[in-house]
Design an enzyme around this catalytic site. Structure first.
Site, short mmCIF file in Angstrom:
data_model
loop_
_atom_site.label_atom_id
_atom_site.label_comp_id
_atom_site.label_asym_id
_atom_site.label_seq_id
_atom_site.Cartn_x
_atom_site.Cartn_y
_atom_site.Cartn_z
N ASP A 116 0.80 -1.22 0.00
CA ASP A 116 0.00 0.00 0.00
C ASP A 116 0.84 1.27 0.00
OD1 ASP A 116 -2.53 -1.17 -0.21
OD2 ASP A 116 -2.42 -1.77 1.89
N ASP A 177 -6.64 -4.82 -5.10
CA ASP A 177 -6.43 -3.44 -4.63
C ASP A 177 -5.11 -2.87 -5.17
OD1 ASP A 177 -7.66 -5.36 -2.97
OD2 ASP A 177 -7.73 -4.00 -1.27
N1 GLY Z 1 -7.06 -1.94 0.34
C1 GLY Z 1 -7.75 -2.44 1.49
C2 GLY Z 1 -9.19 -2.18 1.44
O1 GLY Z 1 -9.73 -1.74 0.44
O2 GLY Z 1 -9.81 -2.40 2.46
#
Ligand code: GLY
Length: 400
Positions: A116, A177
């Site tokens: 992330d 994601d």
């Molecule tokens: N990227 C983690 C979520 O969308 O919860």
């Protein structure tokens, strides 16, 4: 005009695009909604001057946290958007302070052992470099991009989502994601001329298209690839209802992530995948246009909506509209759908001025863990504001 190179598309169902029943917004419709959203952002300023909002609220209140979560960049991204909307110096000052915090975080490796880094640094450090020429922002963004590149497994061809790279449970695990983390790698290649960043992003995107997108245009949340043989293993969910359902936010990350991936890689098949994922998503919406937390649920199910997935999808639909040829009638249709969703979020999902410190209510963070269920989620707030910016102005997204 966006020129994309034709490339081979995997076999993926192509559902018809349902009618949106909405028009395109006028400035008179958008301006009061933007003013309302900015009032809610302003309301957050005193509390989140030194600290950041937690990933999701409790009883609609975000607690203050340090710069340690995967979500901190969303608040900084909101600050930059508020600065772009208003030109007010206090937003710029706060954004610049955040850049120093992100630079320190990357330097000291404070909870950076995950993919992330893209969410974190694209909306904070890289945005600051773009908007105000911040050198500290550029350096921090490159530091983060190098750490993200180190998570690329060349045999599996994927960026490992979570955990230590030697962890046998997490090795070779990719998640949908991550498509939104790839822009950081493309940015780093553009900044440095070093193709290794973009090459890793291209390989990950190709794996995502093959492995995370199912033939019915739904998506797996996560997929495991063998890091010794490079062979696909199996898909599974982490935050969705089941391994073979489509987690609504995952589908939204897919719509937006593949649309951005088309522009960043220059490959047309990713625009087509984004279009097919979008139609699958839009065909499974309840009557008010705001998705339930997993697309297995529809209007008749008593289960929470995920306003944050709706806001992400709206941005994805607007990016998709942008990359379609001007002559394509679907271009306007996706814009109308985005507006229908954003208008509904503004009418029925906004936090009240009293009793909350968030922007959008009724999101879901992690249903299987019962975390942040029917609560505000900070990324929902960010993408709602970004969608309003995209609808109101000709605007270059921080992701590009
Ligand atoms: N990227 C983690 C979520 O969308 O919860």
């Amino acid at each position: 005009m966006v020129v994309l190179t034709p490339t081979v598309l995997p076999p993926i169902a192509d559902e018809p695009l349902p009618p949106s029943g909405a028009g395109l917004p006028t400035a008179e419709q958008l301006d009061p909604q933007i003013a309302q959203a900015l009032a809610l952002v302003e309301r957050m300023l005193p509390q989140f001057d030194q600290w950041f909002p937690a990933p999701s609220s409790e009883s609609n209140i975000y607690s203050p946290i340090d710069n340690v979560e995967w979500t901190n960049g969303f608040w900084t991204g909101m600050v930059w958007l508020a600065w772009e909307f208003t030109g007010e110096a206090r937003y710029r000052t706060l954004g610049e302070r955040h850049v120093s915090s992100f630079a320190q975080r990357a330097h000291e490796r404070i909870n950076t052992d995950h993919h992330d880094l893209g969410f974190l640094y694209t909306l904070s450090a890289c945005a600051a470099h773009r908007l105000i020429g911040s050198v500290e922002g550029r350096d921090a963004g490159l530091d983060a991009a190098r750490q993200l590149l180190a998570r690329f497994d060349p045999v599996a061809g994927v960026i490992q989502a979570w955990g230590d790279m030697r962890d046998p449970e997490q090795r070779g695990r990719m998640i949908i994601d991550c498509n939104l983390n790839l822009p950081l790698l493309y940015w780093a290649s553009a900044q440095t001329g070093d193709d290794r960043f973009a090459d890793a992003a291209n390989r990950h995107l190709a794996r995502a298209a093959r492995l995370l997108v199912r033939s019915d245009a739904s998506t797996y949340h996560t997929f495991y690839v063998d890091t010794v043989s490079g062979q696909p293993r199996h898909g599974s969910t982490h935050q969705g209802f089941s391994d073979d359902s489509s987690w609504a936010r995952g589908q939204a990350w897919g719509i937006y992530g593949f649309a951005l991936g088309a522009r960043l890689s220059g490959e047309a098949r990713y625009a087509e995948i984004a279009r097919r994922l979008a139609n699958h998503f839009l065909n499974r919406l309840p009557d008010d246009g705001i998705c339930c937390w997993d697309l297995i649920f529809t209007d008749n199910d008593e289960t929470p909506r995920d306003s944050s997935a709706a806001a992400i999808a709206a941005c994805g639909l607007l990016e998709l509209a942008d990359i379609l040829p001007v002559s394509d009638p679907a271009r306007e249709a996706y814009g109308r759908w985005a507006w229908r969703i954003v208008a509904q979020l503004g009418q029925a999902y906004l936090a009240p001025m009293e009793g909350s410190n968030a922007v959008l209510l009724h999101g879901v963070y992690h249903m299987p863990n019962k975390a942040g269920v029917d609560e505000a989620c900070i990324w929902g707030d960010y993408f709602y504001l970004e969608a309003l910016m995209r609808l109101r102005r000709v605007w270059r997204p921080y992701w590009l």
